[in-house]
Design an enzyme around this catalytic site. Structure first.
Site, short mmCIF file in Angstrom:
data_model
loop_
_atom_site.label_atom_id
_atom_site.label_comp_id
_atom_site.label_asym_id
_atom_site.label_seq_id
_atom_site.Cartn_x
_atom_site.Cartn_y
_atom_site.Cartn_z
N ASP A 184 -14.55 0.08 0.64
CA ASP A 184 -14.32 1.48 0.16
C ASP A 184 -14.82 2.41 1.24
O ASP A 184 -14.22 3.33 1.62
CB ASP A 184 -14.92 1.73 -1.28
CG ASP A 184 -16.52 1.13 -1.32
OD1 ASP A 184 -16.87 0.61 -0.17
OD2 ASP A 184 -17.20 0.90 -2.18
N ASP A 187 -20.87 3.56 5.01
CA ASP A 187 -22.15 4.65 5.23
C ASP A 187 -22.81 4.35 6.50
O ASP A 187 -22.63 4.48 7.54
CB ASP A 187 -22.79 4.41 3.92
CG ASP A 187 -23.83 5.61 3.72
OD1 ASP A 187 -23.58 6.70 4.51
OD2 ASP A 187 -24.16 5.47 2.56
N LYS A 236 -18.26 7.36 6.94
CA LYS A 236 -19.34 8.41 7.44
C LYS A 236 -19.91 8.38 8.69
O LYS A 236 -20.99 7.93 8.60
CB LYS A 236 -20.40 8.50 6.36
CG LYS A 236 -19.95 8.73 5.02
CD LYS A 236 -21.14 8.88 3.77
CE LYS A 236 -20.65 8.65 2.42
NZ LYS A 236 -21.86 8.11 1.62
N PHE A 248 -22.83 12.12 -0.38
CA PHE A 248 -22.66 11.05 -1.11
C PHE A 248 -21.39 11.36 -2.16
O PHE A 248 -21.03 12.51 -2.58
CB PHE A 248 -23.69 10.82 -2.34
CG PHE A 248 -23.64 9.46 -3.19
CD1 PHE A 248 -24.15 8.33 -2.56
CD2 PHE A 248 -23.12 9.48 -4.38
CE1 PHE A 248 -24.16 7.20 -3.43
CE2 PHE A 248 -23.06 8.35 -5.18
CZ PHE A 248 -23.77 7.11 -4.43
N VAL A 249 -20.32 10.28 -2.34
CA VAL A 249 -19.13 10.63 -2.97
C VAL A 249 -18.72 9.52 -3.93
O VAL A 249 -19.43 8.40 -4.04
CB VAL A 249 -17.90 10.75 -2.01
CG1 VAL A 249 -18.09 11.72 -0.91
CG2 VAL A 249 -17.76 9.17 -1.14
N ASP A 268 -19.04 4.58 -6.99
CA ASP A 268 -19.84 4.94 -8.04
C ASP A 268 -20.98 5.80 -7.82
O ASP A 268 -21.45 5.81 -6.80
CB ASP A 268 -20.07 3.84 -9.02
CG ASP A 268 -21.20 2.98 -8.34
OD1 ASP A 268 -21.09 2.50 -7.03
OD2 ASP A 268 -22.19 2.60 -8.84
N ARG A 296 -15.98 5.31 -10.95
CA ARG A 296 -15.16 4.41 -10.24
C ARG A 296 -13.80 4.95 -10.59
O ARG A 296 -12.76 4.78 -9.68
CB ARG A 296 -15.31 3.07 -10.22
CG ARG A 296 -16.82 2.62 -9.86
CD ARG A 296 -16.83 1.05 -10.05
NE ARG A 296 -18.14 0.64 -9.99
CZ ARG A 296 -18.85 0.39 -8.77
NH1 ARG A 296 -18.26 0.69 -7.53
NH2 ARG A 296 -19.93 -0.16 -8.90
#
Ligand code: IMP
Ligand code: MG
Length: 183
Positions: A104, A107, A135, A156-157, A163, A169
């Site tokens: 997904d 980070d 990111k 934060f997404v 989630d 989600r």
């Protein structure tokens, strides 16, 4: 689910459903080209990669098989713990296989660099990564991600599989939450 369902905790839309769809189509074409004549094993990282896996795999013309891993590196908050645990391992022996990890978001990159090392140590023929989001400003380790959907700011997404404390989600787009949502 849409932004209105999130209510006051909603921040803003970062990537619309149409933007995600179009980018996935481009990535799928690239993957089909790169793996022409080879049989790819897609490895989805639960739970966040469920939407990417479903949408990317259906756009591929190549013959693929799918497997899933669950690893844990986050608690219920928004910060990486840096500790990776296997919660569910692959069912497949990947020795000699061409493996594409479907993620997904990259980070810190900690989860992915650990996962890459782990899968490569099993004797796969190749292990590459497709991630919907990345990111760059959050990177703590350098990870080579072959296929990236979008580079996004270090925020934060949620949505499209991602989630916050297991919620959101099922938003069909990627968005942020209002600061109050974290308090
Ligand atoms: P990393 O190890 O810091 O690269 O991230 C590990 C995992 O944390 C990702 O695969 C996601 O499942 C989750 N994660 C990272 N950033 C976010 C975010 O902005 N929203 C939701 N989950 C995230
Ligand atoms: Mg993930």
């Amino acid at each position: 689910m849409d932004a209105a369902d999130v209510g006051a905790d909603f921040g803003r839309v970062l990537k619309t459903q149409a933007e995600l769809d179009q980018r996935l189509e481009e990535l799928a074409q690239q993957i089909d080209q790169d793996y022409a004549g080879r049989e790819l094993l897609l490895v989805g990282v639960l739970k966040g990669a469920v939407m990417v896996m479903a949408d990317l795999s259906r756009r591929l013309h190549s013959k693929v098989t799918m497997d899933w891993m669950a690893v844990s590196s986050y608690g219920s908050g928004t910060k990486s713990s840096g500790v990776v645990r296997i919660l569910k391992d692959l069912d497949t022996d990947i020795h000699g296989r061409d493996v594409l990890i479907v993620e997904d978001v990259v980070d810190s990159g900690l989860t992915l660099s650990w996962l890459l090392a782990n899968l490569r140590s099993r004797g796969a023929r190749s292990v590459e990564v497709a991630a919907m989001l990345r990111k760059p400003a959050a990177a703590k380790v350098d990870v080579d991600v072959r296929y990236v959907g979008f580079d996004i700011p270090n925020e934060f997404v949620v949505g499209y599989g991602l989630d916050f404390a297991e919620h959101y989600r099922n938003l069909p787009f990627v968005g942020t939450l209002a600061p109050q949502a974290y308090e």
